[in-house]
Design an enzyme around this catalytic site. Structure first.
Site, PDB file in Angstrom:
ATOM      1  N   GLU A 106       0.828  -1.199   0.000  1.00 25.28           N
ATOM      2  CA  GLU A 106       0.000   0.000   0.000  1.00 25.28           C
ATOM      3  C   GLU A 106       0.863   1.250   0.000  1.00 25.28           C
ATOM      4  O   GLU A 106       2.024   1.241   0.411  1.00 25.28           O
ATOM      5  CB  GLU A 106      -0.919  -0.003   1.221  1.00 25.28           C
ATOM      6  CG  GLU A 106      -0.147  -0.067   2.502  1.00 25.28           C
ATOM      7  CD  GLU A 106      -1.034  -0.371   3.697  1.00 25.28           C
ATOM      8  OE1 GLU A 106      -2.079  -1.020   3.530  1.00 25.28           O
ATOM      9  OE2 GLU A 106      -0.675   0.048   4.793  1.00 25.28           O
ATOM     10  N   CYS A 119       3.760   8.451   0.849  1.00 21.96           N
ATOM     11  CA  CYS A 119       4.272   7.487   1.825  1.00 21.96           C
ATOM     12  C   CYS A 119       4.325   6.127   1.132  1.00 21.96           C
ATOM     13  O   CYS A 119       3.305   5.619   0.668  1.00 21.96           O
ATOM     14  CB  CYS A 119       3.339   7.453   3.031  1.00 21.96           C
ATOM     15  SG  CYS A 119       3.765   6.195   4.249  1.00 21.96           S
ATOM     16  N   CYS A 126       6.771  -7.171   6.792  1.00 25.82           N
ATOM     17  CA  CYS A 126       7.938  -6.661   7.504  1.00 25.82           C
ATOM     18  C   CYS A 126       8.419  -7.746   8.458  1.00 25.82           C
ATOM     19  O   CYS A 126       7.603  -8.474   9.028  1.00 25.82           O
ATOM     20  CB  CYS A 126       7.566  -5.400   8.290  1.00 25.82           C
ATOM     21  SG  CYS A 126       8.984  -4.594   9.093  1.00 25.82           S
ATOM     22  N   CYS A 130       7.374  -5.573  15.372  1.00 24.87           N
ATOM     23  CA  CYS A 130       6.977  -4.625  16.424  1.00 24.87           C
ATOM     24  C   CYS A 130       5.508  -4.904  16.781  1.00 24.87           C
ATOM     25  O   CYS A 130       4.645  -4.906  15.900  1.00 24.87           O
ATOM     26  CB  CYS A 130       7.150  -3.185  15.951  1.00 24.87           C
ATOM     27  SG  CYS A 130       8.846  -2.825  15.410  1.00 24.87           S
ATOM     28  N   CYS A 133       2.422  -2.669  15.569  1.00 29.04           N
ATOM     29  CA  CYS A 133       2.325  -2.324  14.144  1.00 29.04           C
ATOM     30  C   CYS A 133       1.625  -3.436  13.388  1.00 29.04           C
ATOM     31  O   CYS A 133       1.970  -4.610  13.536  1.00 29.04           O
ATOM     32  CB  CYS A 133       3.728  -2.094  13.579  1.00 29.04           C
ATOM     33  SG  CYS A 133       3.754  -1.868  11.797  1.00 29.04           S
ATOM     34  N   CYS A 354      -0.088   2.135   8.247  1.00 25.30           N
ATOM     35  CA  CYS A 354       0.607   1.183   9.110  1.00 25.30           C
ATOM     36  C   CYS A 354       0.278  -0.251   8.738  1.00 25.30           C
ATOM     37  O   CYS A 354       0.164  -1.123   9.591  1.00 25.30           O
ATOM     38  CB  CYS A 354       0.293   1.474  10.566  1.00 25.30           C
ATOM     39  SG  CYS A 354       0.688   3.170  11.015  1.00 25.30           S
TER      40      CYS A 354
HETATM   41  N1  SAH Z   1       9.987   0.079   9.473  1.00 27.75           N
HETATM   42  C1  SAH Z   1      10.179   1.498   9.445  1.00 27.75           C
HETATM   43  C2  SAH Z   1       9.203   2.264   8.592  1.00 27.75           C
HETATM   44  C3  SAH Z   1       7.741   1.885   8.579  1.00 27.75           C
HETATM   45  S1  SAH Z   1       6.674   2.324   9.886  1.00 27.75           S
HETATM   46  C4  SAH Z   1      10.155   2.051  10.852  1.00 27.75           C
HETATM   47  O1  SAH Z   1       9.806   1.314  11.774  1.00 27.75           O
HETATM   48  O2  SAH Z   1      10.536   3.192  11.036  1.00 27.75           O
HETATM   49  C5  SAH Z   1       6.561   4.065   9.943  1.00 27.75           C
HETATM   50  C6  SAH Z   1       6.310   4.564  11.350  1.00 27.75           C
HETATM   51  O3  SAH Z   1       4.986   4.222  11.808  1.00 27.75           O
HETATM   52  C7  SAH Z   1       7.282   3.974  12.367  1.00 27.75           C
HETATM   53  O4  SAH Z   1       7.736   4.967  13.244  1.00 27.75           O
HETATM   54  C8  SAH Z   1       6.392   2.990  13.099  1.00 27.75           C
HETATM   55  O5  SAH Z   1       6.893   2.678  14.370  1.00 27.75           O
HETATM   56  C9  SAH Z   1       5.068   3.730  13.126  1.00 27.75           C
HETATM   57  N2  SAH Z   1       3.916   2.887  13.437  1.00 27.75           N
HETATM   58  C10 SAH Z   1       3.710   1.601  13.109  1.00 27.75           C
HETATM   59  N3  SAH Z   1       2.535   1.153  13.585  1.00 27.75           N
HETATM   60  C11 SAH Z   1       1.971   2.199  14.229  1.00 27.75           C
HETATM   61  C12 SAH Z   1       0.737   2.375  14.940  1.00 27.75           C
HETATM   62  N4  SAH Z   1      -0.114   1.361  15.063  1.00 27.75           N
HETATM   63  N5  SAH Z   1       0.489   3.593  15.447  1.00 27.75           N
HETATM   64  C13 SAH Z   1       1.363   4.612  15.310  1.00 27.75           C
HETATM   65  N6  SAH Z   1       2.531   4.510  14.660  1.00 27.75           N
HETATM   66  C14 SAH Z   1       2.840   3.305  14.126  1.00 27.75           C
END
Ligand code: SAH
Length: 369
Positions: A106, A119, A126, A130, A133, A354
């Site tokens: 996406e 974006c 991934c 985390c 996420c 996300c």
């Molecule tokens: N893998 C990379 C880039 C993708 S995520 C990274 O982790 O930086 C982009 C941003 O969105 C990251 O800071 C991630 O931690 C955040 N993110 C992911 N899931 C989220 C959520 N449910 N709420 C808020 N931020 C989120």
């Protein structure tokens, strides 16, 4: 139980070769290898990067017989739109794409009064796991090719053009699905295509490209040495190793101190301010003492903190911080002289950027198949 992190992408069929995978010199070689004159490569590049053309019939400066062959070899279709969702009065638009092998990714186009930000996803899925996420829950399917990444930006510009707007994406953020620094070669290739002036590339300013990472230290060091003026964003989410080990499992390999050292070295080499991303999760990482600890770690460095209210994933036990806690967190950081902003929540109604749309589609498929 040790957390599973996936760095190497599973072996899968490769996306077809595309002009945007190649440097300008490689494009000319490819055209020559197909028995054509080198200038044809520049013609194709102009159609792709500058005219945003996706209809071969409109490429009338290429003789018909040559055109079909060159387009088939160097401009194969890479992504098919599956779903489009808009919100914020159409200013935010998210696209779910299907790649050549059926994988979903996406991208999100965000229009602001002074800029247009795209974006993009760098991987399908991934491997960083985390727990807050949505993309992290599904694991890594595969790396995207450089051209699959570039194509998301080109598609965004094309959508603007077709809507009668200025066909210009001004900013690109690698904050869609995937860990960009775990797909290093393709991501750097894509960044180069994005910043190279036309007709070789899209001509977007290096300073307007942000690479966001969980903190893969060796790759941050490598990125600093590329001679690019891109912005680095580090997804920190906790100032202490105990909590960060849980929120960003790669922290078990590279600790907060090491990640920040790499970030400061990046800032020194590039003279660019590093962004620290911090998703505020109610009663998990939003305590006043954690704000103070973060403030002490960041104080005096070339840095900016983006606080992001958590966008809870379906079934998540976590939610966004209370507004009062969010304000207090920001106030304390500011008291250390650390610049801080609270990220707007563009696209929240359409599951942010996300991985939630692709995840929702996969879930629907899983229950209907
Ligand atoms: N893998 C990379 C880039 C993708 S995520 C990274 O982790 O930086 C982009 C941003 O969105 C990251 O800071 C991630 O931690 C955040 N993110 C992911 N899931 C989220 C959520 N449910 N709420 C808020 N931020 C989120």
């Amino acid at each position: 139980m040790p957390v599973q992190l996936t760095f190497a992408a599973p072996r899968r069929a490769k996306p077809p070769r595309h002009l945007a995978d190649l440097t300008a010199a490689e494009r000319r070689d490819a055209v020559v290898a197909l028995g054509e004159r080198p200038f044809r490569a520049d013609q194709l590049s102009r159609h792709y990067f500058q005219r945003l053309e996706d209809d071969p019939a409109a490429m009338t400066d290429l003789p018909a017989a040559v055109r079909d062959r060159l387009v088939a070899e160097l401009l194969p279709p890479l992504l098919t739109p599956v779903r489009e969702l808009s919100c914020d009065d159409g200013m935010t638009r998210k696209t779910l794409w299907k790649a050549f092998d059926g994988t979903f990714i996406e991208s999100v186009l965000m229009r602001y009064p002074d800029r247009v930000t795209m974006c993009v996803s760098s991987q399908a899925g991934c491997g960083m796991n985390c727990p807050f996420c949505a993309t992290g829950q599904a694991g890594l399917t595969r790396n995207l090719s450089a051209a699959e990444i570039v194509e998301q930006v080109v598609a965004g510009a094309r959508a603007l053009m077709r809507a009668g707007l200025r066909p210009r994406v001004s900013n690109v953020v690698f904050m869609g699905m995937g860990e960009p620094l775990a797909n290093y070669t393709a991501v750097i290739g894509a960044v180069r295509r994005i910043v190279e002036p036309g007709p070789a590339g899209l001509g977007i300013s290096q300073r307007s490209v942000t690479v966001s990472t969980v903190g893969l230290v060796p790759a941050i060091e490598r990125l600093a040495a590329e001679g690019l003026q891109v912005r680095l964003a580090v997804s920190l989410h906790a100032p202490d190793d105990d909590l960060r080990d849980e929120l960003v499992p790669v922290n078990t390999r590279w600790k907060v101190g090491e990640v920040l050292e790499a970030a400061w070295a990046f800032a020194r080499t590039t003279t660019r301010r590093v962004s620290i991303e911090y998703a505020l999760i109610r009663d998990i990482n939003d305590q006043a003492w954690r704000a103070d600890l973060l403030g002490r770690l960041l104080k005096g460095h070339l840095v900016h903190v983006n606080l992001i209210p958590l966008n809870p994933t379906p079934g998540s036990k976590w939610t966004a911080s209370r507004p009062a806690d969010e304000r207090e967190f920001a106030r304390r950081l500011a008291a250390y002289g650390v610049p801080v902003t609270v990220r707007d929540t563009r696209g929240r109604e359409i599951d942010g950027a996300c991985g939630q749309l692709a995840a929702a589609t996969t879930r629907t498929n899983a229950t209907t198949s």
